[in-house]
Scaffold this motif. Sequence first.
Motif, PDB file in Angstrom:
ATOM      1  N   VAL A 143       5.181  26.534 -11.422  1.00 45.67           N
ATOM      2  CA  VAL A 143       3.771  26.938 -10.599  1.00 45.67           C
ATOM      3  C   VAL A 143       4.109  25.629  -9.618  1.00 45.67           C
ATOM      4  CG1 VAL A 143       1.839  26.651 -11.316  1.00 45.67           C
ATOM      5  CG2 VAL A 143       2.907  27.913 -12.717  1.00 45.67           C
ATOM      6  N   SER A 144       3.704  25.888  -8.076  1.00 48.34           N
ATOM      7  CA  SER A 144       3.506  25.073  -6.943  1.00 48.34           C
ATOM      8  C   SER A 144       2.781  23.964  -7.950  1.00 48.34           C
ATOM      9  CB  SER A 144       3.327  25.490  -6.245  1.00 48.34           C
ATOM     10  OG  SER A 144       2.875  24.169  -5.509  1.00 48.34           O
ATOM     11  N   ALA A 145       3.164  22.540  -8.010  1.00 54.88           N
ATOM     12  CA  ALA A 145       2.705  21.686  -8.787  1.00 54.88           C
ATOM     13  C   ALA A 145       1.761  20.930  -6.762  1.00 54.88           C
ATOM     14  CB  ALA A 145       3.251  20.491  -9.542  1.00 54.88           C
ATOM     15  N   GLY A 146       1.891  21.267  -5.643  1.00 53.82           N
ATOM     16  CA  GLY A 146       1.151  20.801  -4.887  1.00 53.82           C
ATOM     17  C   GLY A 146       2.139  19.732  -4.402  1.00 53.82           C
ATOM     18  N   SER A 147       1.487  18.667  -3.717  1.00 55.31           N
ATOM     19  CA  SER A 147       2.497  17.875  -2.885  1.00 55.31           C
ATOM     20  C   SER A 147       1.901  16.142  -3.885  1.00 55.31           C
ATOM     21  CB  SER A 147       2.672  17.789  -1.776  1.00 55.31           C
ATOM     22  OG  SER A 147       1.288  17.383  -2.283  1.00 55.31           O
ATOM     23  N   SER A 148       3.250  15.476  -4.674  1.00 52.33           N
ATOM     24  CA  SER A 148       2.818  14.104  -4.795  1.00 52.33           C
ATOM     25  C   SER A 148       2.422  13.478  -3.825  1.00 52.33           C
ATOM     26  CB  SER A 148       4.143  13.802  -5.717  1.00 52.33           C
ATOM     27  OG  SER A 148       5.154  14.399  -4.735  1.00 52.33           O
ATOM     28  N   LEU A 149       2.093  12.088  -4.225  1.00 49.42           N
ATOM     29  CA  LEU A 149       1.559  10.612  -3.760  1.00 49.42           C
ATOM     30  C   LEU A 149       3.231  10.756  -2.547  1.00 49.42           C
ATOM     31  CD1 LEU A 149      -0.329   8.589  -5.887  1.00 49.42           C
ATOM     32  CD2 LEU A 149      -1.347  10.493  -4.505  1.00 49.42           C
ATOM     33  N   PRO A 150       2.673  10.348  -1.216  1.00 51.54           N
ATOM     34  CA  PRO A 150       3.768   9.652  -0.310  1.00 51.54           C
ATOM     35  C   PRO A 150       4.066   8.240  -1.264  1.00 51.54           C
ATOM     36  CG  PRO A 150       1.526  10.548   0.525  1.00 51.54           C
ATOM     37  CD  PRO A 150       1.155  10.562  -0.478  1.00 51.54           C
ATOM     38  N   LEU A 151       5.247   8.513  -0.967  1.00 54.28           N
ATOM     39  CA  LEU A 151       5.957   6.853  -1.641  1.00 54.28           C
ATOM     40  C   LEU A 151       4.856   5.602  -1.581  1.00 54.28           C
ATOM     41  CD1 LEU A 151       7.438   5.980  -4.120  1.00 54.28           C
ATOM     42  CD2 LEU A 151       9.355   5.125  -1.704  1.00 54.28           C
ATOM     43  N   SER A 152       5.047   5.483   0.016  1.00 51.06           N
ATOM     44  CA  SER A 152       4.450   4.362   0.649  1.00 51.06           C
ATOM     45  C   SER A 152       2.818   4.540  -0.357  1.00 51.06           C
ATOM     46  CB  SER A 152       3.707   4.842   1.876  1.00 51.06           C
ATOM     47  OG  SER A 152       3.432   5.964   2.719  1.00 51.06           O
ATOM     48  N   ARG A 153       2.254   5.317  -0.074  1.00 50.32           N
ATOM     49  CA  ARG A 153       0.656   5.019  -0.423  1.00 50.32           C
ATOM     50  C   ARG A 153       0.363   4.708  -2.624  1.00 50.32           C
ATOM     51  NH1 ARG A 153      -3.856   9.842  -1.991  1.00 50.32           N
ATOM     52  NH2 ARG A 153      -4.779   7.956  -2.390  1.00 50.32           N
ATOM     53  N   LEU A 154       1.689   5.657  -2.647  1.00 50.13           N
ATOM     54  CA  LEU A 154       1.927   5.140  -4.972  1.00 50.13           C
ATOM     55  C   LEU A 154       2.548   3.448  -4.379  1.00 50.13           C
ATOM     56  CD1 LEU A 154       2.328   6.751  -7.308  1.00 50.13           C
ATOM     57  CD2 LEU A 154       4.887   6.411  -6.773  1.00 50.13           C
ATOM     58  N   ARG A 155       3.463   3.099  -3.142  1.00 49.79           N
ATOM     59  CA  ARG A 155       2.849   1.124  -3.593  1.00 49.79           C
ATOM     60  C   ARG A 155       2.014   1.319  -3.581  1.00 49.79           C
ATOM     61  NH1 ARG A 155       8.933   1.804  -1.258  1.00 49.79           N
ATOM     62  NH2 ARG A 155      10.610   2.506  -3.334  1.00 49.79           N
ATOM     63  N   ARG A 156       1.209   1.733  -2.604  1.00 46.78           N
ATOM     64  CA  ARG A 156      -0.097   0.518  -2.198  1.00 46.78           C
ATOM     65  C   ARG A 156      -0.590   1.041  -3.539  1.00 46.78           C
ATOM     66  NH1 ARG A 156      -0.664   2.498   2.330  1.00 46.78           N
ATOM     67  NH2 ARG A 156      -1.809   4.363   1.251  1.00 46.78           N
ATOM     68  N   ILE A 157      -0.973   2.300  -3.911  1.00 44.13           N
ATOM     69  CA  ILE A 157      -1.336   1.896  -5.417  1.00 44.13           C
ATOM     70  C   ILE A 157      -1.012   1.035  -6.783  1.00 44.13           C
ATOM     71  CG2 ILE A 157      -2.721   3.479  -7.295  1.00 44.13           C
ATOM     72  CD1 ILE A 157      -2.734   5.348  -4.837  1.00 44.13           C
ATOM     73  N   GLN A 158      -0.051   1.179  -6.464  1.00 41.47           N
ATOM     74  CA  GLN A 158       0.825   0.162  -7.733  1.00 41.47           C
ATOM     75  C   GLN A 158       0.521  -1.170  -6.963  1.00 41.47           C
ATOM     76  OE1 GLN A 158       4.576   2.164  -7.627  1.00 41.47           O
ATOM     77  NE2 GLN A 158       4.315   3.383  -9.588  1.00 41.47           N
ATOM     78  N   TRP A 159       0.615  -1.754  -5.824  1.00 37.73           N
ATOM     79  CA  TRP A 159       0.090  -3.363  -5.671  1.00 37.73           C
ATOM     80  C   TRP A 159      -1.104  -2.812  -6.106  1.00 37.73           C
ATOM     81  CZ3 TRP A 159      -2.828  -5.141  -1.837  1.00 37.73           C
ATOM     82  CH2 TRP A 159      -3.132  -6.287  -1.419  1.00 37.73           C
ATOM     83  N   ALA A 160      -2.387  -3.107  -5.787  1.00 36.14           N
ATOM     84  CA  ALA A 160      -3.477  -3.123  -5.514  1.00 36.14           C
ATOM     85  C   ALA A 160      -3.564  -3.013  -7.190  1.00 36.14           C
ATOM     86  CB  ALA A 160      -4.646  -2.047  -5.098  1.00 36.14           C
ATOM     87  N   LEU A 161      -3.204  -1.647  -8.062  1.00 35.95           N
ATOM     88  CA  LEU A 161      -3.547  -1.799  -8.673  1.00 35.95           C
ATOM     89  C   LEU A 161      -3.343  -3.093 -10.177  1.00 35.95           C
ATOM     90  CD1 LEU A 161      -4.686  -0.022 -11.228  1.00 35.95           C
ATOM     91  CD2 LEU A 161      -2.744   1.085 -11.661  1.00 35.95           C
ATOM     92  N   SER A 162      -1.974  -4.209  -9.597  1.00 36.16           N
ATOM     93  CA  SER A 162      -1.165  -4.563 -10.107  1.00 36.16           C
ATOM     94  C   SER A 162      -1.549  -5.945 -10.607  1.00 36.16           C
ATOM     95  CB  SER A 162      -0.119  -4.874 -10.062  1.00 36.16           C
ATOM     96  OG  SER A 162       0.058  -5.744  -8.184  1.00 36.16           O
ATOM     97  N   VAL A 163      -2.159  -6.315  -8.524  1.00 35.54           N
ATOM     98  CA  VAL A 163      -3.285  -7.386  -8.542  1.00 35.54           C
ATOM     99  C   VAL A 163      -4.592  -7.371  -9.340  1.00 35.54           C
ATOM    100  CG1 VAL A 163      -4.602  -8.862  -6.188  1.00 35.54           C
ATOM    101  CG2 VAL A 163      -2.043  -7.742  -6.212  1.00 35.54           C
ATOM    102  N   LEU A 164      -5.430  -6.227  -9.105  1.00 35.54           N
ATOM    103  CA  LEU A 164      -6.916  -5.710  -9.586  1.00 35.54           C
ATOM    104  C   LEU A 164      -5.901  -6.902 -11.382  1.00 35.54           C
ATOM    105  CD1 LEU A 164      -8.061  -3.022  -8.224  1.00 35.54           C
ATOM    106  CD2 LEU A 164      -9.122  -5.463  -7.452  1.00 35.54           C
ATOM    107  N   LYS A 165      -4.999  -6.232 -12.010  1.00 39.05           N
ATOM    108  CA  LYS A 165      -5.137  -7.208 -13.164  1.00 39.05           C
ATOM    109  C   LYS A 165      -4.898  -7.947 -13.933  1.00 39.05           C
ATOM    110  CE  LYS A 165      -3.835  -1.929 -15.384  1.00 39.05           C
ATOM    111  NZ  LYS A 165      -2.497  -1.334 -15.234  1.00 39.05           N
ATOM    112  N   SER A 166      -4.718  -8.558 -12.798  1.00 43.37           N
ATOM    113  CA  SER A 166      -3.855  -9.775 -12.977  1.00 43.37           C
ATOM    114  C   SER A 166      -4.486 -11.038 -12.101  1.00 43.37           C
ATOM    115  CB  SER A 166      -2.286 -10.373 -12.292  1.00 43.37           C
ATOM    116  OG  SER A 166      -2.398  -9.795 -11.191  1.00 43.37           O
ATOM    117  N   GLN A 167      -5.526 -10.365 -11.607  1.00 44.89           N
ATOM    118  CA  GLN A 167      -6.653 -11.732 -11.603  1.00 44.89           C
ATOM    119  C   GLN A 167      -6.880 -12.786 -12.049  1.00 44.89           C
ATOM    120  OE1 GLN A 167     -10.004 -12.394 -11.606  1.00 44.89           O
ATOM    121  NE2 GLN A 167     -10.589 -10.753 -13.245  1.00 44.89           N
TER     122      GLN A 167
END
Lengths: 330, 746
Positions: free
Chosen positions: B233-257
Amino acid sequence: MTICGTECLLRVYEEHPDLEDYQGGVPRWCTGCGDNAVLAAVQRLCRDEALRPEKTVFVSGIGCSSRFPHYMKTYGFHGIHGRALPVAEGIKLARPDLHVFVNTGDGDCCSIGAAHWVHAIRYNMNMTVLLHDNEIYGLTKMQASPTSPQGLKSNTTPRGAYLQPLNPLTVTLGVQNASFVAQAVDWIPEVLYDIISAAFHHKGFSFVRIMQRCPEWLPKHFEPWVRDPQKTLLLTHEQGLRLSPALAKVYRNQETHDPADLDRAREIASTLDPIPVGILYRNPNVPCYEDLRHAGQLRTAELIKTGLEAEFDKFTIWPHEETPETERAA
Amino acid sequence: MQGDTDMDMHLQEQVAFRLTGQAAGSGLRTVEAVGLRPALLANYRDLTRLRYDFPLVLVRNGPDEHCVRSLSGIIDAVLQEVAPRGPEGERLRKQVLRLEREIRAQTAKGVAGPLSALWDKAARRLVAASDEPLEDNLDRARAALKVEGKLLDCNASTPSRFLIHAWTRCQQTKARRMLGEIGALIVKLSDILRANTIGSEEGRSAESLRAAVGTAHGEVFDFDVMSRLLARVSAGSSLPLSRLRRIQWALSVLKSQRFFRPDSQRAPGGGEEPYAFVFENCTGALDAFRERLPRMIELIKAISVAELEIEGRYSEARHDAFFEAFYERALGPNDLNLFPDYLVCLGGESANATEDARLWELLSSGLPAKILVQTDDILEESTVGEGHFAFGARSARLAGMALGLQQVYVLQSSSSNLLQAGERILRGLRYAGPALFSIYSGAAGSAGDLPPYLNAAAAMQSRAFPAFSYDPSAGLDWASRFSLEQNPQVDRDWTAAGLVYEDESHQRVAENVTFTFVDFVACDPRYARHFAKVARDAWNESMVPVAECLGGAPQTAADKVPYLLMADCNDVLQRVIVDDRLILAADRCRERWRMLQEFGGIRNSHAERLLAREKKAWEEQRQRELESLKSESQVAPAIPAAAAAPVAPVISPTQAESVQEEKSSDEPYIETPRCTSCDECTQINNRMFAYDANKQAYIADLGAGTYRQLVEAAESCQVSIIHPGKPRNPNEAGLDELLQRAEPFL
């Protein structure tokens, strides 16, 4: 947005959509149908307010007017007969960030969905409800509806309707917590737009009854009112509807009516001829159910787990007399 | 004769004291150590018997608005709930009030602790000491006590404890809100990542699927087959790498504030300690702010990015450049206000030049710093030399000076007024910018036997330390920003109060006594040499109350001797005369008060001048009118006044009748604004008729159709807004019939 800069950033790049951006397909309504006027007004509103399609949802029941969501390029839910309002309420509770519109007809709302209608008024959830009232069942080819006038001959009332019609305005104004009640006619597009816009900006259950022509089954039904501006009573007020000079010249039959005045609103609502058009009642202070219930609670993993556990507990058979309460107590 | 001579001698002595400050002679005694206090304060020897604002309760629960309440207020609320009308209720009321007095006495003795503990202790004492059965009633009242918090009496630590408590409550509210928002962002960002993982190859692997189903029903499924099926089954497109990185970065900053911490919890995941925000000096606060700034910017950026990502509105083309250049200046005051405020508690005496400079730096920086300057002594002596008063020239004047900075919230008050100033203090703590709270504690111990509460109250009452507030967020002008309201008798120079006493012949005398700056100084034994007690037999006609000598040049009242009414330790009224230096100091105090009054719009000199000018102009105008009327009536007495009134010419208003452009009936047209978009005309010919931007019809191209189509459209239009005009092509077939049909629509 929490941060001011982001807000500015979004505003700088604010998109200015065209009316076409909200058009989803060619309407299948009959040529000349009043639904077209409502659709045009709503699409104009979406454009002028730059509503984001993914943040907007149209919910409907069954009937000609309930095809409305198909023609909007937004989210839509073409539901089951009479149940547009409960579906819309569910959406609002789960997603208070969405703009919710409801399109319903005189049969859908005032007949099979009447109970939902009454309680939706009482719940006063923030949504814009458009009652497309052509006083006939059009989709099923001409049967009398609750709002059909007495004496109207139709397939179900060949000797003429026996009963006085139900008046959606007086009903709405009679229910506790009513917070916005207005009436529009499809043949004065400018006022139709203004009223729908006011309804959209009101926070609460905004109920707009729209008198609407059905050229197929009742072609001459509203003719006298369409032809004679004197048969329309326009309700104007500083806090309500304000007419353009051009329109005010044509529709000279006007009354200044304060939308805060509930008693006078009820009197006006009972008038059948001339047809009152304008904002009959508005009370911004009635609390919204979604606010009372703190809707939109964040669905964290723990919350979902607790909710599921509580639901499963209802169906669990506890050995001996051990109920969740006794267990907890233990 | 002898008496007159004595009198003259006394007067000479008194005048000499007034001018030189030297007490010589038999009629005068210095007041040192005789335990005198201003007569108006004589009634308040034992504060524990008085129901007043203190002790305060620093409330832990309930809304922020009521985070500080007075014990009396709390007791009143309890009594209102539990004490019924009638004798039974009255008994209960008396018992609970006795309990209140007991708690107050304990607090005054320095017993600290939460209200509930002191209540219980006091109740036990009362029950043990009393013959009547108290227990039930006190228990009932105790059950109605919903408020909990520490008690706070009026002493040297009052201002800082009060402010730290109110500040903590405000910060907790702020932190709860921000933690809620940050938590929501974390959940939503994690959702995006999870959805991405589920759809990825890894998420569809047999192991992931097995883990997702759990152990209970793991045997039922064949996860390898499931994985193969899902792979097709087509899984649809996964997140572009830049977006993935951005989200991971934001998440890490939010968690470590480290800026916000949940109540009584450490940072999630055992991360670094959260930041502290209470400082003892401005240098510390400034350094901390500078050090944390990069982390703060990072967090703001992460919140911004997260919100855009969650809304699906992050556009790399538009936003990347912005966030790369995101730095300090991108922060507005409202952004800074999301973060905890820096609280600095300063004792006025500890200030040095560097710290002073830092204080002004902090105040003028616009940073969200809340600074408490506590002054214990406003009567400190000048360093210039004896006799030069420099009353409160340092810390006590800070508030007045800070007004000049415009964007600083300023509040000045004495400790005694803290409860009343509570709402304003909260407003200052919530203000999105720096705030200065200058508070006089009255607890320097220099006021003899006067307790800090009375000393602080006297400072406010005597205008030595008036209360005022300046709120830059309240409006654009001084009238909305500045307030003097909290001062007693704000319209007057000095306050006055009724004094009732018994005279020598045991008669009741009621007198209105003014309480001036001199009375305040008289409470302070350090300045005793400026006062001299006059023996009763030396009282004379030339002695006048101090207030009458203030505000005029001293020479004008050369033979007057200003005196104060003071009560000694036996509550006997004494007259105490004052030297000229103190009178001068009082005059200076009054001038400062006058200036504040002008700020507050009371007796504002600009307004008064303007008013005088206008009044004069108005009176002159009126005079002229009267005269002209008089002369007219002399000339033509027969004409009644009403008839003489000029009649305004009736000009018919040039109606802006919108001249509707008369369309010639030869030209076809549509009344577009009235179109109901019903498709009738466009169905007939969609090139001739088209919709405009509002989806309303107009004639787009007349040449694209025939006259017949125009007429048909006019006939079928539901609202009859199509006007076909005259045919363009005279050779069109059936024109006669068409013209006839078109007739009603021309």
